[in-house]
Scaffold this motif. Structure first.
Motif, PDB file in Angstrom:
ATOM      1  N   SER A  91       0.770  -1.295   0.079  1.00 26.17           N
ATOM      2  CA  SER A  91       0.070  -0.050  -0.088  1.00 26.17           C
ATOM      3  C   SER A  91       0.989   1.095  -0.037  1.00 26.17           C
ATOM      4  CB  SER A  91      -0.833  -0.020   1.444  1.00 26.17           C
ATOM      5  OG  SER A  91      -1.610   1.025   1.383  1.00 26.17           O
ATOM      6  N   LEU A  92       0.523   2.140  -0.914  1.00 32.26           N
ATOM      7  CA  LEU A  92       1.307   3.525  -1.076  1.00 32.26           C
ATOM      8  C   LEU A  92       0.443   4.658  -0.873  1.00 32.26           C
ATOM      9  CD1 LEU A  92       3.240   2.739  -4.283  1.00 32.26           C
ATOM     10  CD2 LEU A  92       3.998   2.369  -1.823  1.00 32.26           C
ATOM     11  N   GLU A  93      -0.691   4.299   0.131  1.00 33.24           N
ATOM     12  CA  GLU A  93      -1.578   5.362   0.582  1.00 33.24           C
ATOM     13  C   GLU A  93      -0.706   6.360   1.374  1.00 33.24           C
ATOM     14  OE1 GLU A  93      -5.847   5.922   3.351  1.00 33.24           O
ATOM     15  OE2 GLU A  93      -5.189   3.962   2.531  1.00 33.24           O
ATOM     16  N   SER A  94      -0.164   5.940   2.119  1.00 31.47           N
ATOM     17  CA  SER A  94       0.777   6.712   3.105  1.00 31.47           C
ATOM     18  C   SER A  94       1.910   6.016   3.649  1.00 31.47           C
ATOM     19  CB  SER A  94      -0.089   7.204   4.102  1.00 31.47           C
ATOM     20  OG  SER A  94      -0.184   6.115   5.069  1.00 31.47           O
ATOM     21  N   PRO A  95       2.837   6.783   4.164  1.00 32.52           N
ATOM     22  CA  PRO A  95       3.944   6.042   4.765  1.00 32.52           C
ATOM     23  C   PRO A  95       3.556   4.946   5.780  1.00 32.52           C
ATOM     24  CG  PRO A  95       4.600   8.395   4.396  1.00 32.52           C
ATOM     25  CD  PRO A  95       3.213   8.052   4.082  1.00 32.52           C
ATOM     26  N   GLU A  96       2.609   5.360   6.667  1.00 33.27           N
ATOM     27  CA  GLU A  96       2.176   4.452   7.688  1.00 33.27           C
ATOM     28  C   GLU A  96       1.687   3.180   7.157  1.00 33.27           C
ATOM     29  OE1 GLU A  96       0.110   5.719  11.654  1.00 33.27           O
ATOM     30  OE2 GLU A  96      -0.204   7.434  10.189  1.00 33.27           O
ATOM     31  N   ALA A  97       0.782   3.164   6.048  1.00 33.78           N
ATOM     32  CA  ALA A  97       0.207   2.112   5.222  1.00 33.78           C
ATOM     33  C   ALA A  97       1.260   1.156   4.665  1.00 33.78           C
ATOM     34  CB  ALA A  97      -0.781   2.666   4.117  1.00 33.78           C
ATOM     35  N   LEU A  98       2.371   1.916   4.156  1.00 37.36           N
ATOM     36  CA  LEU A  98       3.639   1.109   3.611  1.00 37.36           C
ATOM     37  C   LEU A  98       4.035   0.449   4.694  1.00 37.36           C
ATOM     38  CD1 LEU A  98       5.764   0.197   1.576  1.00 37.36           C
ATOM     39  CD2 LEU A  98       6.631   2.431   1.953  1.00 37.36           C
ATOM     40  N   PHE A  99       4.296   0.989   5.918  1.00 33.31           N
ATOM     41  CA  PHE A  99       4.952   0.191   6.897  1.00 33.31           C
ATOM     42  C   PHE A  99       4.003  -0.874   7.603  1.00 33.31           C
ATOM     43  CE2 PHE A  99       5.534  -0.364  11.844  1.00 33.31           C
ATOM     44  CZ  PHE A  99       7.080  -0.465  11.708  1.00 33.31           C
ATOM     45  N   ARG A 100       2.789  -0.888   7.560  1.00 38.27           N
ATOM     46  CA  ARG A 100       2.098  -1.866   8.053  1.00 38.27           C
ATOM     47  C   ARG A 100       2.141  -3.056   6.777  1.00 38.27           C
ATOM     48  NH1 ARG A 100      -1.448   1.977   9.407  1.00 38.27           N
ATOM     49  NH2 ARG A 100      -2.690   2.111   7.553  1.00 38.27           N
TER      50      ARG A 100
END
Length: 875
Positions: free
Chosen positions: A12-21
């Motif tokens: 997911s590249l929606e946000s840095p947080e989403a990428l981390f998950r």
């Protein structure tokens, strides 16, 4: 032939947080609250699209993960090539290892020469497949591999000044292991011999500089530097062709010397612009975004000055961090209770009680002394900065090791049991000659308070790298003790650090060596005995606030114009450079920034003068006006060439200015001597006073050498450049004020009855020859005033001797002793109010007191001229 299957990411590249998950290979379970808050704020459009963004997180709070996650998200979402910069090679490999093993983000480490980079790693970076991790010098060089990074992440941005400025700095080190540096240094000094003072030239020619020489720094005024450009360029072209490590910087600066400043000391020569024009370096300038990460960003425009960027958007610091710190330090101030030697012995005992220690010092001389001490008294293996930069593993694997690092307060991370003892000796006041000049000569130390505090904070945090980490910190050195013991200075620090320091200062007062060692043991055990102290520090922390830096608003407002000035000057737009200087000066009002204002008056005058030389005739008068204002604003700073540049022609003022310059030089010498004798306690000062007073009382001719030594040391204590040599026909002590004033003495004692003794012709001839001796040694300028003075208890002169005494003055020894005691009383008074180096208000006060007590060069001249030797009664 089978084709490779094309991989398609489902992250997911929606946000840095989403990428981390979605990073499943990570060992970090989740983002901390403050990390998530920063990432969410960054995702707002104002930061996402900004070219320059800064974030501040305390040491050990996970800024590396935040930076790597931002880089990985932008790499995947926008297809940007990402470059992550670290100060040292060791940190490059540390970040790369953490990235893959802890965070599940693939990176490649790039260190050493680009010819040795892995082909696969280069391809992966160029194709935007991985993040590249490199040192600052990997980007800031004349032919970097990283030509077009889309995102640049600057870790430890507070420490970037040296690494970035190096690209625009040519430093010639007199005592470099490469002997060609020393040859070039001497060649340049010889080329400058006609435009620097005799005293300066002699300082630079000495094979073995003394202590007072080591603290000296001078700036070659821009008009003088410009007059020597052709000659210096020829010299540098010739020599640097054989000095590879200087060739890169020289290629950058060679055609831009008009935009540079020239500084010199007994150890080195530095040529550099005031600020690094980083946007002239295209790999840095063309990045879509630059992210600056630091534990301490500073608030007075320091980050912008360091990076040459006008405006940097700052993310909000995490809630709660304005009170809470990271890790725990127990501070020891052994010099509160022990003398210098005893404090060092205690430090060695502490070292023996632990496996490893890190020593941080401001210069190589101190590092060498500590290395000898640690090797001889503790038999520990010693490591230096370069060894730690390659890898810290050899250090942390030993049970008896000490790392001694000079002039470095960043890039060394020793966590948990890797190191529990940190020793900081000396104040990290100036890391290059430009800083040193601005602090000690101008004086514009207000600019560097922010930077100095940052270095202190960084130094203190080298061995506490997480919330649960802890280390003992030993504070050594007169200047560092004076800074941290000053409550007003401590108020500028983070509340938890204030509380730690307050506790350490209190616990170090009137205690024995054994008590220090017991407290050290209790802290290292970190059990119940320590918990009470821990609770006390936390309770104190909650009552404290961090005060804003003085002059913060003025410095911050001036910063964009300072940066625009540098770019204007770099491209030769002198009129624009002068206009930007005017804007800088508009913001530098008030006494807090007076020294820095004087510097910018001088900078404005230099830009205008260069413009007038290039054909803009209207700027000549502008230059003179700015130089005059610089001289007046720097009153008390002791910079003779500011007077010369102001070109004041009124004869009525000239004599006053000459006297003022002489006195300013003496007060600067007084200041240096007071610092060398120490200001936090009276031991060295009182020892020096005792020696002077006891030996000025010597009347036995067999002890005349002691009188002469005390006489010389009295001159040094008063701030004069005093000397004495034991050679045929040489004078006794001489006192020099500035470079155009000298009193040269002949000390005379009588073996017989004073009532019947006379001063003979041989003694008079000897005294009368001293001016020639001083001039032959080129200790002062050719046009210097030299006063020959004979000090004697004898009150009569031989009749024939009077014929040779026309140009010799007489000072009765008893009268001299009375004057000397009064002079020492004045020094005591001034020392009691001495606030530390380069304080213009104190210097003005000292000048006034010197004039009132006949201690200034001009008033001292008037005093000794009251009686000529030839006028004594003749026998």
């Amino acid at each position: 032939m089978a084709f490779k299957k094309t991989k398609q990411s489902n992250l997911s590249l929606e946000s840095p947080e989403a990428l981390f998950r979605d990073l499943r290979n990570r060992k970090v379970q989740g983002l901390l609250a403050h990390q998530a808050d920063l990432l969410r704020e960054y995702s707002h459009e104002e930061f996402l699209d900004a070219q320059d963004v800064a974030l501040q997180l305390p040491t050990g709070s996970g800024k590396t993960l935040v930076g790597l996650l931002l880089g990985e998200w932008r790499r995947r979402k926008f297809g940007e090539k990402v470059l992550y910069l670290c100060p040292t090679r060791q940190l490059v490999h540390q970040v790369a290892e953490q990235s893959s093993t802890l965070y599940g983000i693939k990176t490649n480490a790039f260190t050493g020469s680009k010819q040795d980079f892995s082909q696969q790693a280069k391809s992966e970076y160029l194709n935007g497949e991985t993040i590249a991790v490199a040192t600052y010098s990997g980007l800031f060089n004349i032919a970097p591999f990283f030509e077009k990074p889309g995102l640049i992440i600057l870790d430890d941005a507070h420490a970037a000044e040296g690494y970035i400025a190096d690209y625009w700095s040519l430093e010639i080190e007199r005592f470099n292991k490469n002997r060609k540096h020393g040859i070039l240094f001497k060649t340049i000094v010889s080329a400058l011999s006609d435009i620097i003072s005799p005293q300066q030239y002699l300082r630079l020619e000495k094979e073995a500089p003394d202590f007072t020489d080591l603290g000296w720094v001078e700036k070659l005024p821009s008009p003088y530097f410009a007059a020597k450009l052709k000659h210096l360029t020829v010299i540098l072209d010739e020599h640097i062709s054989d000095i590879k490590e200087l060739s890169f910087s020289w290629s950058v600066l060679r055609d831009k010397l008009h935009a540079c400043n020239f500084y010199l000391s007994v150890n080195s020569i530095l040529i550099r612009p005031v600020l690094p024009p980083t946007l002239t370096h295209l790999p840095f300038a063309n990045a879509k975004q630059r992210v600056y990460m630091s534990a301490t960003l500073g608030e007075g425009g320091e980050l912008e000055r360091i990076t040459g960027i006008e405006s940097i958007k700052r993310l909000s610091p995490p809630n709660g961090w304005e009170k809470q710190g990271n890790g725990r330090r127990l501070f020891f101030f052994p010099e509160r209770s022990l003398d210098e030697e005893e404090a060092l012995d205690l430090t060695i005992e502490m070292l023996k009680a632990t496996s490893r220690a890190l020593f941080l010092v401001p210069e190589e001389r101190t590092a060498g002394h500590l290395k000898t001490l640690v090797t001889e008294k503790a038999a520990y293996q010693v490591f230096d900065a370069k060894e730690l930069e390659r890898s810290k593993q050899p250090f942390v694997e030993l049970d008896r090791a000490a790392a001694i690092v000079a002039n470095r307060y960043d890039g060394i991370d020793l966590k948990d049991d890797e190191c529990r003892l940190l020793v900081i000796k000396g104040l990290p006041r100036a890391l290059n000659l430009q800083e040193k000049f601005l602090i000690s000569r101008m004086p514009a130390s207000i600019l560097f308070v922010d930077r100095m505090i940052t270095r202190i904070v960084q130094a203190i945090g080298r061995c506490t790298r997480s919330a649960t980490d802890y280390a003992a910190v030993v504070i050594l050195g007169e200047d560092l003790n004076a800074f941290l013991l000053d409550n007003d200075q401590r108020l500028l620090l983070h509340p938890e650090l204030q509380a730690e320091l307050d506790f350490g200062i209190s616990e170090s007062r009137n205690v024995s060596r054994h008590t220090f060692l017991d407290n050290f043991r209790i802290f290292l055990e970190h059990q119940e005995d320590w918990q009470e102290a821990e609770d006390y520090i936390l309770s104190q922390r909650d009552t404290l606030q961090q005060a804003p830096l003085p002059g913060l608003n003025q410095l911050k407002a001036a910063t964009p114009h300072e940066i625009r000035y540098q770019y204007s000057l770099w491209r030769g737009d002198y009129e624009k450079a002068v206009d930007e200087c005017r804007s800088v000066l508009t913001h530098l009002s008030g006494d807090l920034v007076k020294g820095y204002r004087a510097f910018w008056f001088y900078i404005a005058g230099s830009a205008a003068w260069l413009g007038s030389e290039s054909g803009i005739s209207s700027l000549e008068a502008v230059a003179r006006d700015f130089f005059k204002k610089a001289f007046l604003a720097a009153e008390g700073a002791g910079i003779p060439w500011l007077l010369e540049l102001s070109r004041l022609s009124e004869s009525s003022q000239e004599e006053d200015f000459v006297g003022a310059e002489r006195l300013a030089a003496v007060i600067e010498g007084l200041e240096s001597h007071l610092i060398s004798l120490g200001t936090t306690n009276n031991r060295k000062f009182e020892k020096e006073i005792k020696f002077i007073l006891e030996n000025l009382d010597k009347t036995d001719p067999k002890e005349s050498y002691l009188f002469e030594e005390a006489h010389k040391r009295l001159g040094s204590l008063l701030g004069y450049s005093a000397g004495n040599v034991e050679s045929t026909a040489a004078p006794d002590p001489w006192w020099i004020g500035g470079d155009d004033f000298c009193i040269v003495f002949e000390d005379h004692s009588s073996e017989g009855d004073i009532e019947t003794a006379v001063i003979g012709a041989n003694k008079v001839r000897q005294a009368e020859s001293h001016e020639k001796w001083i001039r032959s040694k080129k200790l002062v300028r050719k046009d210097a005033e030299i006063f020959q003075v004979l000090i004697s208890p004898v009150v009569k002169i031989e009749e024939n001797a009077a014929l040779y005494a026309e140009n010799v003055f007489y000072w009765n020894r008893n009268d001299f002793l009375v004057w000397a005691k009064q002079a020492i009383a004045v020094i005591r008074e001034l020392r009691n109010s001495f606030p530390g180096e380069a304080n213009l208000e104190w210097r003005k006060k000292a000048e006034k007191i010197y004039k009132e007590n006949k201690l200034s060069p001009n008033s001292l001249a008037s005093l000794v001229k009251q009686r000529r030797l030839k006028d004594l009664p003749q026998n």
